[in-house]
Enzyme design. Sequence first.
Site, mmCIF file in Angstrom:
data_model
loop_
_atom_site.group_PDB
_atom_site.id
_atom_site.type_symbol
_atom_site.label_atom_id
_atom_site.label_comp_id
_atom_site.label_asym_id
_atom_site.label_seq_id
_atom_site.Cartn_x
_atom_site.Cartn_y
_atom_site.Cartn_z
ATOM 1 N N CYS A 14 0.827 -1.215 0.000
ATOM 2 C CA CYS A 14 0.000 0.000 0.000
ATOM 3 C C CYS A 14 0.865 1.270 0.000
ATOM 4 C CB CYS A 14 -0.998 -0.047 1.142
ATOM 5 S SG CYS A 14 -2.431 0.995 0.831
ATOM 6 N N HIS A 65 -3.152 -5.238 1.721
ATOM 7 C CA HIS A 65 -2.467 -5.431 3.015
ATOM 8 C C HIS A 65 -2.479 -6.887 3.457
ATOM 9 C CE1 HIS A 65 -2.200 -1.155 4.223
ATOM 10 N NE2 HIS A 65 -3.314 -1.020 3.526
ATOM 11 N N GLU A 71 -0.629 -8.245 5.451
ATOM 12 C CA GLU A 71 -0.236 -8.313 6.870
ATOM 13 C C GLU A 71 -1.452 -8.251 7.796
ATOM 14 O OE1 GLU A 71 0.124 -5.814 4.839
ATOM 15 O OE2 GLU A 71 -0.146 -3.868 5.833
HETATM 16 N N1 GLN Z 1 -3.525 6.388 0.902
HETATM 17 C C1 GLN Z 1 -2.296 6.082 1.549
HETATM 18 C C2 GLN Z 1 -1.130 6.837 0.936
HETATM 19 O O1 GLN Z 1 -1.284 7.563 0.020
HETATM 20 C C3 GLN Z 1 -1.982 4.612 1.545
HETATM 21 C C4 GLN Z 1 -2.981 3.869 2.383
HETATM 22 C C5 GLN Z 1 -2.465 2.651 3.053
HETATM 23 O O2 GLN Z 1 -1.258 2.385 3.141
HETATM 24 N N2 GLN Z 1 -3.375 1.926 3.617
HETATM 25 O O3 GLN Z 1 -0.044 6.674 1.410
#
Ligand code: GLN
Length: 205
Positions: A82, A181, A183
């Site tokens: 992410c 994610h 994790e």
């Molecule tokens: N929207 C977040 C960003 O731009 C990422 C979101 C996340 O890691 N759950 O970093």
Amino acid sequence: MTAVPTIGVLALQGDVREHTRALEAAGARALNVRRPDELERVDGIVLPGGESTTMWRLARSFEMLEPLRKRIEAGLPAYGSCAGMIMLADRIRDGVAGQETVGGIDMTVRRNAFGRQVDSFESAVELTGMGDAPYHAVFIRAPWVESVGEAVEVLGRTESGPSAGRIVAVRQGRLIATAFHPELTGDFRVHHYFADLVRRATEEE
Ligand code: GLN
């Protein structure tokens, strides 16, 4: 040969503990990494989920941005989930002014791509090289991969949800990234895959 690889988790911001647990479940030794000397001690590094703008600012003030770039360029395996995927992208869209990444994967990643109102959703994702059962992927204000260069292998795409068919898992050499994610769920196939990759990389060296 390192039977049990030491894998760092960049511990400036984000869901560090969840990655630590997942890495240990995947047979690795996990180490929190906040300083350049800690980075020297790991065979691989995880860039966790969180908020990429904050992670970037903290990485800059902790003087970790350059050391991360250098070690990854020199072949350190890395996995970004992410916000971590955003950190590993060579190019980003919808970043804040001046937002930098560590880079390494020849891809363009769009932040918060699934729409602002879509805070989180789940989708099955078939992941190349990680078993036959589709992965139950959790997305939280997730990015997607808008385009990839030739050296990048697409490992998975969303199968349902607000925008089915989007690239959400990639690999380029020793670098992997997922928009979701792994994790946060009990299914640690991605962490196993990364731990194996790190193990092989240490054997090669
Ligand atoms: N929207 C977040 C960003 O731009 C990422 C979101 C996340 O890691 N759950 O970093």
